[in-house]
Design an enzyme around this catalytic site. Structure first.
Site, PDB file in Angstrom:
ATOM      1  N   LYS A 183       0.829  -1.207   0.000  1.00 53.36           N
ATOM      2  CA  LYS A 183       0.000   0.000   0.000  1.00 53.36           C
ATOM      3  C   LYS A 183       0.871   1.269   0.000  1.00 53.36           C
ATOM      4  CE  LYS A 183      -3.978  -2.290   0.451  1.00 53.36           C
ATOM      5  NZ  LYS A 183      -3.864  -3.750   0.354  1.00 53.36           N
TER       6      LYS A 183
HETATM    7  C1  LIG Z   1      -5.060  -4.683   1.089  1.00 52.92           C
HETATM    8  C2  LIG Z   1      -6.527  -4.715   1.231  1.00 52.92           C
HETATM    9  C3  LIG Z   1      -7.170  -5.287   2.345  1.00 52.92           C
HETATM   10  C4  LIG Z   1      -6.424  -6.103   3.382  1.00 52.92           C
HETATM   11  O1  LIG Z   1      -5.454  -5.399   4.027  1.00 52.92           O
HETATM   12  P1  LIG Z   1      -4.388  -6.195   4.935  1.00 52.92           P
HETATM   13  O2  LIG Z   1      -3.708  -5.080   5.680  1.00 52.92           O
HETATM   14  O3  LIG Z   1      -3.459  -6.889   3.982  1.00 52.92           O
HETATM   15  O4  LIG Z   1      -5.090  -7.138   5.828  1.00 52.92           O
HETATM   16  C5  LIG Z   1      -8.539  -5.180   2.452  1.00 52.92           C
HETATM   17  N1  LIG Z   1      -9.272  -4.551   1.510  1.00 52.92           N
HETATM   18  C6  LIG Z   1      -8.704  -4.016   0.416  1.00 52.92           C
HETATM   19  C7  LIG Z   1      -9.567  -3.312  -0.576  1.00 52.92           C
HETATM   20  C8  LIG Z   1      -7.320  -4.095   0.225  1.00 52.92           C
HETATM   21  O5  LIG Z   1      -6.778  -3.591  -0.876  1.00 52.92           O
END
Ligand SMILES: *Cc1c(COP(=O)(O)O)cnc(C)c1O
Length: 371
Positions: A183
Site C-alpha cells: 500500500k
Molecule cells: C489490502 C486490502 C485489504 C487487506 O489489508 P491487509 O492489511 O493486507 O489485511 C482489504 N481490503 C482491500 C480493498 C485491500 O486492498
C-alpha cells in the site's frame, strides 16, 4: 532484462531506522500500546485530518473488528469488486454479504443499485474506495439515513485521499486503512480504524486487545489485533517520507497518462482531480479493439519482464464461498464483470524510473500498431 515489479514498497534509508530500534531495545517495550504506537496514532490522525485512529496489526483484523464494534449482523451490502478480505471480514462475523453492482466510471458501489438490495435483515453498507477514488459518500449516507443503516468504508486504498476539502476517511461511521507492504503507506503489515468519537475508539481499543478493559475486567470477546512497536516505529519513519512518495507517484501517473494517450484499445480512466488522488494504482482497460485480450497482454508483458496485476479479477462473488449467494449471480453484476474482465493495473511505485514507464507504454503502443 531488468524485472519491473507491479509494486515495490517505499523503503526509507536503513540508518534512519536504527535510532528507533535502539529505543525499543533500551525500553524493552515491544507491544501493547507502547510509546511509538501512541505517537503514531497521534501523528497519523493529525496528518490525515481525522479525529480518532486505532492502529491494528493488519487491515483484515481491523475490518473484522470494525463490524464488531458497531455490532453489525444479518445482511450487509457490499461490492464484488474488491480484495477478497472485504467480504471475508463479513463471513468471519457470521454476516451474509449482499453484492451490489459497481459504477462503470468510479468502480465503486453504485448507489443507484443499493436500495433494491435492502431487506429487513440489512444492517449496514460496506463500500470500498477502489484505487483510492472516493465513493459517492453523500448519496450512500443519504440512503443509510433513510433506512437506518451503518456505513463502514473499506478505505484500504484511500490513504491521504481528500474529498470536499477534508479527508475522505471522515465519511461513514467507520473507515479502515491498510498499511500492508503493497500500500501507499506501509508498516510491513498494519492497518487502522478511523472513528469520529472517543467512546467508539475506546470500544475498538478494547476489542483489539482481547476485550480487556482493565486487569480484572473483560468486556467483549475481543481479538489480538495490536500493532507492535517495530511496526509503529517504521510507520513514524515512513510518515516523514510519505509526501515525497505521493509526489513521485503523481509524476509517474501523469507520465503514464501522456504516454498511453491515443493507443487504440487501451482506456485510461478519467480522474476528476488527480491532485486529490494518491495514485495507489494505475489501472487501464484493455478493450476489444486492442489486438490482444487482457489476459494475452498480461502474459506478453511478463515475457518482457514487466509484471502487471489483474486487480480485481476474479470478482469476490466468483470465489467458492460466495458464488452460491443469490446476489453473486452474473446478471446481478454485469458492470463489475465487464470491468474485472478488462482491467490491468500497471506498475506504479515511488522509485519506478520514468524510463521504465516509457518502455512499458512503448511496448503496449507497438503491439497496438502491429495488428
Ligand atoms: C489490502 C486490502 C485489504 C487487506 O489489508 P491487509 O492489511 O493486507 O489485511 C482489504 N481490503 C482491500 C480493498 C485491500 O486492498
Amino acid at each position: 532484462m531488468k524485472k519491473i515489479f507491479v509494486t515495490e514498497p517505499a523503503m526509507p534509508p536503513l540508518d534512519e531506522f536504527m535510532p528507533y530500534l535502539e529505543k525499543i531495545w533500551q525500553s524493552k517495550w515491544l507491544t501493547n500500546g507502547g510509546p511509538f504506537h501512541q505517537q503514531l496514532e497521534h501523528e497519523l490522525a493529525e496528518y490525515l485530518g481525522v479525529k480518532h485512529l486505532a492502529l491494528f496489526t493488519n487491515a483484515t483484523i481491523a475490518l473484522v473488528t470494525a463490524l464488531q464494534a458497531l455490532r453489525i449482523s444479518g445482511e450487509v451490502i457490499t461490492t464484488p469488486y474488491s480484495f477478497v478480505a472485504t467480504a471475508h471480514s463479513l463471513l468471519w462475523n457470521g454476516i451474509k454479504p449482499v453484492f451490489v453492482d459497481i459504477d462503470p466510471h468510479t468502480f465503486n458501489l453504485d448507489p443507484k443499485k443499493i436500495e433494491a438490495a435492502i431487506t429487513p435483515q440489512t444492517t449496514a453498507i460496506f463500500p470500498v474506495h477502489v484505487y483510492g477514488t472516493p465513493c459517492n459518500v453523500e448519496e450512500i449516507q443519504r440512503i443509510a439515513d433513510v433506512y437506518g443503516l451503518k456505513v463502514i468504508y473499506d478505505a484500504a486504498h484511500a490513504f491521504g485521499v481528500k474529498h470536499n476539502g477534508g479527508s475522505v476517511l471522515n465519511f461513514g461511521d467507520l473507515s479502515v486503512l491498510s498499511f500492508h507492504a503493497t500500500k501507499v503507506f506501509n508498516t510491513f503489515e498494519g492497518g487502522a480504524i478511523i472513528c469520529p468519537d472517543a467512546k467508539t475508539k475506546q470500544r475498538i481499543d478494547h476489542l483489539k486487545n482481547f476485550g480487556i478493559a482493565d486487569e480484572v475486567t473483560v468486556v467483549a470477546p475481543g481479538i489480538n489485533g495490536k500493532m507492535n512497536e517495530v511496526q509503529a516505529a517504521f510507520g513514524l519513519l515512513q510518515l516523514k517520507h510519505v509526501d515525497s512518495s505521493l509526489a513521485k507517484r503523481a509524476v509517474i501517473a501523469s507520465r503514464y497518462r501522456t504516454q498511453l494517450a491515443g493507443i487504440a484499445g487501451i482506456t485510461v480512466p478519467e480522474v476528476a482531480d488527480p491532485s486529490l488522488q494518491n495514485n495507489s494504482y494505475f489501472p487501464v482497460f484493455v478493450e476489444a479493439e486492442y489486438p490482444m485480450s487482457r489476459d494475452a497482454l498480461y502474459t506478453a508483458l511478463q515475457t518482457e519482464n514487466i509484471m502487471t496485476r489483474r486487480y480485481f479479477y476474479p470478482l469476490i462473488s466468483d470465489f467458492p464461498m460466495y458464488r452460491g449467494l443469490p446476489s453473486a449471480r452474473i446478471d446481478n453484476l454485469p458492470v463489475a464483470r465487464r470491468v474485472a474482465d478488462r482491467v490491468l493495473c500497471l506498475p506504479i511505485y515511488p522509485d519506478l524510473p520514468l524510463d521504465d514507464v516509457d518502455r512499458i507504454c512503448g511496448i503496449m503502443r507497438s503491439w497496438a500498431q502491429a495488428r
